[in-house]
Design a protein around this motif. Structure first.
Motif, PDB file in Angstrom:
ATOM      1  N   UNK A 189      10.929   3.360  -1.652  1.00  0.00           N
ATOM      2  CA  UNK A 189      11.963   2.442  -2.122  1.00  0.00           C
ATOM      3  C   UNK A 189      11.725   1.018  -1.624  1.00  0.00           C
ATOM      4  N   UNK A 190      11.341   0.892  -0.351  1.00  0.00           N
ATOM      5  CA  UNK A 190      11.034  -0.421   0.218  1.00  0.00           C
ATOM      6  C   UNK A 190       9.527  -0.608   0.429  1.00  0.00           C
ATOM      7  N   UNK A 191       8.747   0.338  -0.093  1.00  0.00           N
ATOM      8  CA  UNK A 191       7.283   0.252  -0.075  1.00  0.00           C
ATOM      9  C   UNK A 191       6.755   0.104   1.358  1.00  0.00           C
ATOM     10  N   UNK A 192       7.090   1.096   2.175  1.00  0.00           N
ATOM     11  CA  UNK A 192       6.707   1.095   3.585  1.00  0.00           C
ATOM     12  C   UNK A 192       5.845   2.316   3.886  1.00  0.00           C
ATOM     13  N   UNK A 193       4.775   2.098   4.644  1.00  0.00           N
ATOM     14  CA  UNK A 193       3.969   3.181   5.208  1.00  0.00           C
ATOM     15  C   UNK A 193       4.078   3.085   6.728  1.00  0.00           C
ATOM     16  N   UNK A 194       4.494   4.166   7.361  1.00  0.00           N
ATOM     17  CA  UNK A 194       4.683   4.181   8.820  1.00  0.00           C
ATOM     18  C   UNK A 194       3.782   5.234   9.440  1.00  0.00           C
ATOM     19  N   UNK A 195       2.885   4.805  10.316  1.00  0.00           N
ATOM     20  CA  UNK A 195       2.042   5.753  11.038  1.00  0.00           C
ATOM     21  C   UNK A 195       2.768   6.206  12.297  1.00  0.00           C
ATOM     22  N   UNK A 196       2.987   7.493  12.384  1.00  0.00           N
ATOM     23  CA  UNK A 196       3.744   8.075  13.492  1.00  0.00           C
ATOM     24  C   UNK A 196       2.898   8.156  14.763  1.00  0.00           C
TER      25      UNK A 196
END
Length: 424
Positions: A189-196
């Motif tokens: 939705x907000x075009x985010x990729x988060x590496x955990x």
């Protein structure tokens, strides 16, 4: 005689048209703002000065411009060619007519906007790849703080890229595989990729992503098991190759890191100093059997009671009796920062400022902030540098050195200082 008079009349008419045209051109130029004309000549940059318009995909009543209620200005960078790696800035689709909005402003407002437009390239705020805009608060104090946070981001990325160029030069030439993106969570939705990165605020960041995705109204409503064992958030490796590459090249990619020794101690305290139905039987039993002389039958049966020096022995053993785990693996292995060019590098130590800055960049709802609560063992103090030193004081100098060597790339890549003076 008549043809000659007709010719003279035509010449007069033509001269009159030229004069009116020249006068109109001079009038048009005099009405233009010369600063707006000059800015259009700056190569590669478009300045889109206009009030923010709400995202069509945000919930009714929510705000997309961060935690600030003041009127905002946006800066959009226009890249003529988008590389597959690096910061991906979306081209503004607004018509050029928006460049002249400043013509009707009061002198004080126009001076302020002129100052922002004349900001050097090094201090200009890059747009977020999803929204194409950077939201700037109107307050001078907040504006200065935002510039400082942006400069901090630039420095972190510079250090990371230099470390990669020096020690992992071959990584940039490798192809991205699903394994490289298996720890990356997707918020479309907000075009985010988060590496955990475990033990660096990952539980609360996943809560934030779930709220951004519209899966929950508040981070406080999301339980620990929902965060870690639910399937609300998709991982990037669950998409096909085209879906992976598209998101890597157009979404805002971010990770948060933590001082390696503190992260390691935090993981040990969480997994081995509290009852745990997975880590005790799987890791604890193997560690006690290999590294504790004369271990009791009860300890070998339950795997409980692992001591920190025994855990370090396991960590440094090239022939570990049980494999590696994400809670103490290197960030360089979890997130592949030498292969994936992250747009945002946050730090656990400056979580509040970095989180606020990031949420403003992706135009999160104004009421969404990073949660401060401790996800597990809430009555226990967070692992600090002082607590980490107490644990590492249990080790010999060679053990501390080998542990530092084990995490050397994380120390170097994310610009953390040596935690002990005798390390080299």
């Amino acid at each position: 005689m008549a043809p000659r008079a007709g010719t003279m009349r035509l010449a007069c008419m033509f001269s009159s048209i030229l004069l009116f045209g020249a006068a109109g051109l001079l009038l048009f130029i005099s009405l233009q703002d010369p600063t707006e004309l000059a800015l259009q000549q700056v190569p590669g940059i478009k300045f889109n000065i206009k009030p923010q318009e709400p995202h069509s995909d945000l919930p009714s009543g929510s705000s997309q411009d961060g935690d600030f209620k003041a009127p905002t200005e946006s800066v959009t960078r226009d890249l003529s060619s988008r590389a597959p790696r690096g910061l991906n800035l979306q081209v503004s689709q607004q018509p050029q007519a928006h460049l002249n909005v400043g013509a009707g402003l009061r002198p004080r407002q126009r001076r302020r906007r002129l100052l922002i437009k004349k900001m050097p390239a090094a201090a200009a705020i890059p747009a977020n790849s999803s929204a194409g805009t950077f939201v700037r608060p109107a307050s001078r104090a907040l504006d200065g703080r935002w510039v400082s946070l942006h400069q901090s981001q630039q420095e972190r990325k510079r250090v990371m890229r230099e470390a990669c160029a020096k020690y992992r030069a071959s990584s940039s030439r490798r192809a991205v595989t699903p394994r490289h993106v298996s720890r990356i969570f997707v918020e479309d939705r907000h075009r985010v990729l988060y590496c955990e990165v475990p033990k660096a605020g990952c539980s609360n960041w996943k809560r934030v992503l779930m709220v951004l995705a519209g899966l929950a109204s508040s981070t406080t409503d999301i339980q620990h098991n929902t965060v870690h064992y639910g399937s609300a958030l998709r991982r990037l490796d669950t998409f096909d190759r085209q879906g992976i590459l598209h998101r890597l090249s157009t979404y805002t990619k971010m990770l948060f890191v933590r001082e390696p020794f503190e992260r390691l101690v935090s993981a040990f305290r969480d997994k081995f100093e509290h009852p745990n139905s997975y880590y005790h039987p799987v890791f604890g039993k193997a560690i006690l059997a290999r590294y504790r002389a004369n271990a009791s039958r009860e300890a070998l049966r339950t795997g409980s009671g692992v001591r920190f020096p025994e855990f370090i022995q396991y960590l440094l053993d090239v022939h570990r009796p049980v494999g590696m785990d994400i809670h103490w693996d290197h960030v360089s292995r979890l997130c592949s920062p030498c292969l994936i060019d992250y747009d945002f590098v946050g730090k656990f130590e400056s979580m509040e400022d970095d989180a606020d800055f990031f949420l403003s960049l992706v135009r999160a709802p104004r009421n969404l902030t990073f949660p401060r609560f401790k996800d597990r063992h809430s009555q226990e103090a967070r692992t600090t540098a002082q607590i980490a030193h107490q644990y590492f004081a249990q080790l010999s100098t060679p053990q501390r050195q080998r542990t530092y060597d084990f995490y050397y790339m994380d120390y170097l890549m994310f610009n953390y200082s040596k935690p002990f003076a005798d390390l080299y």
